[in-house]
Scaffold this active site. Structure first.
Site, PDB file in Angstrom:
ATOM      1  N   HIS A   1      -3.680  -5.078   1.098  1.00 21.19           N
ATOM      2  CA  HIS A   1      -3.299  -5.519   2.442  1.00 21.19           C
ATOM      3  C   HIS A   1      -3.777  -6.962   2.611  1.00 21.19           C
ATOM      4  O   HIS A   1      -4.697  -7.401   1.934  1.00 21.19           O
ATOM      5  CB  HIS A   1      -4.019  -4.687   3.515  1.00 21.19           C
ATOM      6  CG  HIS A   1      -3.560  -3.276   3.614  1.00 21.19           C
ATOM      7  ND1 HIS A   1      -2.306  -2.923   4.054  1.00 21.19           N
ATOM      8  CD2 HIS A   1      -4.200  -2.112   3.359  1.00 21.19           C
ATOM      9  CE1 HIS A   1      -2.203  -1.607   4.068  1.00 21.19           C
ATOM     10  NE2 HIS A   1      -3.326  -1.086   3.640  1.00 21.19           N
TER      11      HIS A   1
ATOM     12  N   CYS B   1       0.821  -1.204   0.000  1.00 17.34           N
ATOM     13  CA  CYS B   1       0.000   0.000   0.000  1.00 17.34           C
ATOM     14  C   CYS B   1       0.864   1.268   0.000  1.00 17.34           C
ATOM     15  O   CYS B   1       1.525   1.525  -0.995  1.00 17.34           O
ATOM     16  CB  CYS B   1      -0.989  -0.032   1.152  1.00 17.34           C
ATOM     17  SG  CYS B   1      -2.364   1.068   0.837  1.00 17.34           S
TER      18      CYS B   1
HETATM   19  N1  LIG Z   1      -3.215   2.037   3.679  1.00 13.10           N
HETATM   20  C1  LIG Z   1      -2.244   2.744   3.151  1.00 13.10           C
HETATM   21  O1  LIG Z   1      -1.084   2.410   3.262  1.00 13.10           O
HETATM   22  C2  LIG Z   1      -2.662   4.021   2.496  1.00 13.10           C
HETATM   23  C3  LIG Z   1      -1.597   4.611   1.623  1.00 13.10           C
HETATM   24  C4  LIG Z   1      -1.819   6.083   1.353  1.00 13.10           C
HETATM   25  N2  LIG Z   1      -1.768   6.837   2.566  1.00 13.10           N
HETATM   26  C5  LIG Z   1      -3.125   6.304   0.613  1.00 13.10           C
HETATM   27  O2  LIG Z   1      -4.101   6.710   1.199  1.00 13.10           O
HETATM   28  O3  LIG Z   1      -3.176   6.059  -0.551  1.00 13.10           O
END
Ligand SMILES: NC(=O)CC[C@H](N)C(=O)O
Length: 508
Positions: A425, A341
Site C-alpha cells: 500500500h 494488496c
Molecule cells: N489489505 C489488504 O488488501 C488485505 C488483503 C487480504 N484481505 C489479506 O489479508 O491478505
C-alpha cells in the site's frame, strides 16, 4: 502542562478526526508536546507503525499533525469489519482474533478497558497533552455500560469532553442538547461544551441559537468552524465508502498536458486503504472515480483494483457484476490495470484461503502468474524498494502470502504487460514513482497526459494539516480551549435532565 481532552461527536462523521488533528496542530505550533489517542477505532483504513503495529490511519495522520511518530499506544484497539456482524480485533497493533459484535460488546470490549487506560496513561506520562478522539456518539445509551472509547475513557481518566456537531446535516441544537441530556450526572459533569463544525453562512444568524443552547445546558460553544472543501484526510470509513465522485473534493491545479487521465477504482466490498488512490487524485489532470459497473471501465485509462478485507468475497462481487470479465479483457488488450494488496491477490491464478473466508481453493482472475495462500499470521511491514527506476516506500497489511511464478518483478509482486500487482500500500505517495507510473499509463493508453513535475504528496498532506490548525486558531476560542485542556472541565456544570435512562438521578 499535563493536559487532556476528549473530542466526542453528536454522530459519526461529525468531524472528530479532523478537529482532533486541528487541535493537535494548533498545540504543536504553540510548542506543546502533544499526542493523539483513540482507544478504539473501527476502520478498514489502517497504517503500519515503524515497529510493525497496525493502527487506524486517522491516528497516524493525527500523529503527523503532532509532528511525532505514530505508535500502537495511540490506537490500542482497531476493529476491522469483515461483514455486517463480525470484526477482526487488532490489539496493540497485532490481530488477536475475529469477534462477533454481540460477543465483543457482551464482554470482551469491557475487558480491554484496563489496556486502553494503561496506553493513555503512558502517553500522558510522555506528552504534555493528549488529545483523544471518541467514536460515534457518547450518548449511545445501549453501549454506555461497556464503553471504552467515549465517556468510559473520559470518566476513568478525568478528561474534559468537547462535543463536535455537524451543522451541515441540520439538527445540531437538538443533537447537542440530547447528547448531554442522555448522559448520567457523572458523565455530564465532564461535558464542557460544544464545537459546531461545517458551518456555511453568516455566524451572526447562528449566535442566538448558541446563546439559547448555553441557557438550556449551561455550556458554551467553543467555536464555529466553517465548511471547508477537501479537508477529509485519512478519515475512517466504517463500512461506508464514497462510491461515486472523486476521492474527496480537492483543490488540485489544472492539468499540465493536453489530455487528462481517467482512473476507475473498483469499489470492491470491504475495501481497505482506499486512501491509496488519494495520491493519484492529488495529481493535476488525473480524474479518479469509484466504479461498480463493467461499462464504467470502458473509458478508463487505468483501472485500480484496491485492497479488501474480503478477497474471496470481492472476487465473487467482481464476477457477479461483470467486472471480472471486463478486467480480464482489459489485461489481454494491454490496457493498464493495477492491483493493490487484495486487488493484487484477485488478479492471480488462485487463492488458498483457510483463514479469511475459509473457502479453501478459489480461482482468481488469472491475469498475473501469482498464487496466494492465506496465513494465520498477518504480514505488517514498511518495505522500501525501487520500481521504474524510482525509490518507493510502502506498507503491507495482509494475511495472504504471494508466490510469484513469473512476470517482471514489481514491488515484491509482478507485472505482465500493463497488468501490475503488488501487496504494497501507499506506493503512489512516492512522487517520483507515481509520475513514472502515470507516464507509463499515459503511453499505454495513448493519452497526451503529462504529470506535473512538482506535486509533492507529503507537502500536500502537511498543507492540509496546517489548514486544520488554522481552522482551530481562527475559528475556535483557543484561550478557553487551552484552559479546558490544561485544567479539565469546570466545576459546577449543571445537570440537564433526564440523564441516562436507568441510572440514579434520571427521571425517565
Ligand atoms: N489489505 C489488504 O488488501 C488485505 C488483503 C487480504 N484481505 C489479506 O489479508 O491478505
Amino acid at each position: 502542562m499535563s493536559g487532556g481532552l476528549l473530542v466526542a461527536g453528536t454522530t459519526s462523521d461529525a468531524g472528530k478526526s479532523v478537529v482532533t488533528a486541528g487541535i493537535c496542530r494548533w498545540l504543536v505550533r504553540q510548542g506543546v508536546k502533544v499526542a493523539p489517542f483513540k482507544a478504539q477505532n473501527m476502520s478498514l483504513n489502517s497504517f503500519v507503525t515503524k515497529e510493525g503495529a497496525e493502527i487506524g490511519r486517522a491516528q497516524a495522520m493525527q500523529a503527523q499533525a503532532c509532528r511525532v511518530e505514530p505508535t500502537a499506544l495511540m490506537n490500542p484497539v482497531l476493529l476491522k469489519p469483515g461483514g455486517e456482524r463480525s470484526s477482526q480485533v487488532v490489539l496493540l497493533g497485532k490481530p488477536v482474533g475475529e469477534m462477533s459484535a454481540r460477543g465483543y460488546h457482551g464482554g470482551r470490549q469491557q475487558r480491554l478497558l484496563g489496556v486502553v487506560l494503561d496506553c493513555l496513561a503512558e502517553l500522558r506520562g510522555t506528552y504534555d497533552a493528549v488529545i483523544c478522539e471518541g467514536a460515534g456518539s457518547p450518548a449511545e445509551i445501549n453501549l454506555r455500560r461497556t464503553d471504552i472509547v467515549n465517556m468510559g475513557i473520559a470518566r476513568n481518566a478525568g478528561l474534559p469532553v468537547l462535543v463536535v456537531g455537524d451543522i451541515d446535516r441540520g439538527g445540531v441544537f437538538a443533537s447537542f442538547f440530547g447528547t448531554v441530556a442522555l448522559l448520567s450526572p457523572e458523565d455530564q459533569a465532564l461535558v464542557a461544551g460544544f464545537l459546531v463544525n461545517k458551518f456555511r453562512g453568516d455566524v451572526s444568524l447562528l449566535e442566538p441559537g448558541l446563546d439559547m443552547l448555553r441557557g438550556l445546558t449551561g455550556r458554551p460553544t467553543y467555536g464555529v468552524l466553517p465548511f471547508r472543501h477537501g479537508l477529509g484526510i485519512d478519515e475512517e470509513d466504517g463500512l461506508r465508502i464514497s462510491l461515486r465522485g472523486t476521492v474527496r473534493e480537492s483543490n488540485v491545479a489544472p492539468p499540465v498536458g493536453e489530455d487528462v487521465l481517467r482512473v476507475a477504482v473498483c469499489a470492491v466490498p470491504l475495501m481497505s486503504n482506499f486512501t491509496d488512490v488519494d495520491a493519484l487524485a492529488a495529481e493535476p489532470g488525473v480524474v479518479v472515480r469509484f466504479v461498480d459497473r463493467a461499462e464504467e471501465l470502458a473509458d478508463a485509462d487505468l483501472v485500480v483494483v484496491p485492497g479488501t478485507r474480503g478477497t474471496v468475497r470481492a472476487l465473487e462481487w467482481l464476477r457477479e457484476r461483470g467486472l471480472a470479465e471486463a478486467l480480464v479483457r482489459r489485461a489481454a488488450e494491454g490496457r493498464p490495470v493495477l492491483g493493490l494488496c487484495g486487488g493484487f491477490q484477485m488478479l492471480g491464478e488462485h487463492v488458498e484461503d483457510d483463514v479469511e473466508s475459509r473457502r479453501g481453493h478459489v480461482p482468481g482472475l488469472g491475469v498475473l502468474p501469482v498464487r496466494v495462500r492465506f496465513a494465520p499470521e498477518k504480514t505488517l511491514t514498511r518495505p522500501v524498494g525501487e520500481a521504474l527506476g524510482e525509490r518507493v516506500e510502502g506498507y503491507e497489511i495482509h494475511h495472504g502470502v504471494a508466490e510469484v511464478l513469473g512476470g517482471e518483478p514489481f514491488l515484491d509482486g509482478c507485472r505482465v504487460g500493463q497488468t501490475w500487482g503488488t501487496h504494497w500500500h501507499g506506493s503512489l505517495e512516492s512522487d517520483g514513482f507515481r509520475r513514472a507510473f502515470l507516464r507509463e499509463v499515459a503511453t499505454a493508453s495513448g493519452r497526451r497526459f503529462v504529470p506535473s513535475p512538482d506535486t509533492s504528496f507529503a507537502a500536500l498532506r502537511e498543507e492540509q494539516l496546517d489548514r486544520l490548525g488554522d481552522l482551530i486558531e481562527e475559528h475556535a476560542d483557543t484561550d478557553a480551549l487551552w484552559r479546558l485542556i490544561e485544567s479539565g472541565a469546570p466545576t459546577g456544570l449543571p445537570f440537564v435532565p433526564p440523564g441516562a435512562p436507568g441510572t440514579p438521578g434520571a427521571s425517565g
